[in-house]
Scaffold this motif. Structure first.
Motif: not given
Lengths: 218, 218
Positions: A68, A71, A86-88, A90-92, A94-96, A98-99, A103, A131
């Motif tokens: 947080v 960001e 680019d939003p996509y 950015r989403a990637m 954020r995904f990684w 979090k991973f 995890k 991964i």
């Protein structure tokens, strides 16, 4: 800029994430080193919910949770971007991030530190690193040509893990099995800003040695 | 350019409901695909190879995974209507903090209620109520967590309310008795059509949980 304070612990990768981001943006801040066995009243006031470090305090406004905070830093101060536009993408990112946090970190701490004799824990950690190894294919950093959010969040893998392996003899993150991750770590640590944000290796090695002898493996 | 949006989801999933609400708030037309989680489709496994979980948002063929990442993506792509996050960085940080709190606390406490009994279940019930009370405190006298407008934290937490009936019935307690303000907030949100059409029926969720318990041998 305003008044910026970081309540953290220099040997914590979570705390260092915040310092890397602030330094990348050229933001001056005061660092307050917390004693986690005796948390300051200010820390408890600024993070009453989790009572943890790091906490960023900007003009008396506290923000907790390293992802947080990262960001917030990105949105508040322009200059060197940590996230793509680019939003996509950015989403990637954020995904990684979090991973890695949800995890990889628990699995790595278990395999390298808490249950360091546990072969299964090491195998599971290796699967997760694989991964990330694949994700780095063809890239200098997780962020592409420059250090970004995911690289910062992966700081434990880039620095701490190698030092722990040096002390314990663990062979998890090796050049043979993870050439991309090892190359990435080398590039990551070549950044002067990253190096400045981390405790010196001799301090960290000493800390790791004393922690491990005080905490035998389960 | 016309957008092609697909959502891979599962009716009882509180995470899927978050994305359904976000899409509804933005007025986005999409194709809903119900996944059988005991027999995951090749499409799901291809679109989310890392976690193999729903929900997955597929926008013009590209997948976004992790519900809160998806909600932020939706907010950033379809930015001209119904903002889901506040505009000020500090408020955005607070929204992300509380959504993260929901993610860290509510799911696990809830899950323990329907998968355990006796003392373990009692502990889980107390944990859930404690966390819901913290959230109730954060809501205060505001109509929504976002203040005057419905937003990110509301979306993050609201779907869990569809599981309250299952928790209460299996745990033999009343959430409303402990957190009346929170239930009032749930009912307020359900007055919005975008919410009421996106949330699953608590009785159907309960039937699903009973089926799952049987399968797990509980």
């Amino acid at each position: 800029m305003g008044e910026v304070k970081v309540f953290g612990v220099r040997r914590s990768p979570y705390s260092c994430r915040v310092e890397i981001a602030l330094k990348l943006k050229g933001i001056k801040y005061d660092f307050i080193e917390e004693d986690l066995s005796n948390k300051s009243p200010l820390l408890l006031k600024y993070n009453p919910v989790h009572k943890k470090i790091p906490v960023l305090v900007h003009n008396e406004n506290p923000i907790a949770e390293s992802l947080v905070i990262l960001e917030y830093i990105e949105e508040t101060w322009k200059g060197t971007p940590i996230l793509p536009e680019d939003p996509y993408q950015r989403a990637m990112a954020r995904f990684w991030s979090k991973f890695i946090d949800e995890k990889c970190m628990p699995a790595l701490l278990k395999a390298a530190v808490k249950e360091r004799e546990n072969k299964k824990a090491i195998e599971e950690a290796a699967e997760l690193l694989k991964i990330l190894e694949n994700e780095l294919e063809g890239k200098k950093f997780f962020g592409g040509d420059n250090i970004g959010l995911v690289d910062i969040v992966a700081d434990f893998i880039g620095y701490w893990l190698g030092l722990i392996q040096h002390v314990t003899g663990l062979e998890l993150l090796t050049k043979e099995k993870f050439p991309n991750l090892c190359e990435w770590s080398h590039e990551f640590l070549s950044s002067s800003i990253v190096k400045e944000s981390f405790p010196p290796s001799d301090h960290l090695l000493e800390y790791i040695r004393s922690w491990l002898s005080a905490n035998p493996s389960k | 350019m016309s957008d092609h949006v697909v959502l891979l989801d599962s009716y009882p999933s509180m995470f899927g409901m978050r994305v359904r609400i976000a899409l509804a708030e933005k007025g986005i037309e999409y194709e809903y695909k119900e996944e059988d989680l005991s027999n995951k489709s090749p499409l799901l496994l291809k679109m989310n190879p890392v976690h193999k979980k729903i929900p997955v948002l597929i926008h013009n063929g590209r997948p976004v995974c992790e519900s809160l990442v998806e909600v932020q993506y939706i907010d950033e792509v379809w930015k001209d209507k119904s903002p889901l996050l506040p505009s000020h960085p500090y408020q955005r940080a607070q929204a992300r903090f509380w959504a993260d709190y929901v993610d860290k606390k509510i799911y696990d406490a809830g899950r323990k209620i329907w998968t355990t009994k006796g003392e373990e279940q009692e502990t889980a019930k107390n944990e859930l109520i404690d966390c819901l009370k913290v959230l109730e405190g954060e809501l205060g006298d505001k109509p929504y967590f976002g203040g005057e407008s419905f937003g990110f934290v509301d979306i993050a937490l609201l779907p869990f309310s569809t599981w309250f009936y299952a928790y209460e019935t299996l745990g033999n307690f009343s959430i409303e008795a402990e957190c009346p303000k929170l239930i009032a907030w749930v009912n307020r949100c359900k007055e919005k059509e975008t919410v009421s059409k996106s949330l699953s029926d608590p009785h159907k969720v309960y039937e699903f949980v009973l089926g799952l318990r049987k399968k797990l041998g509980i």
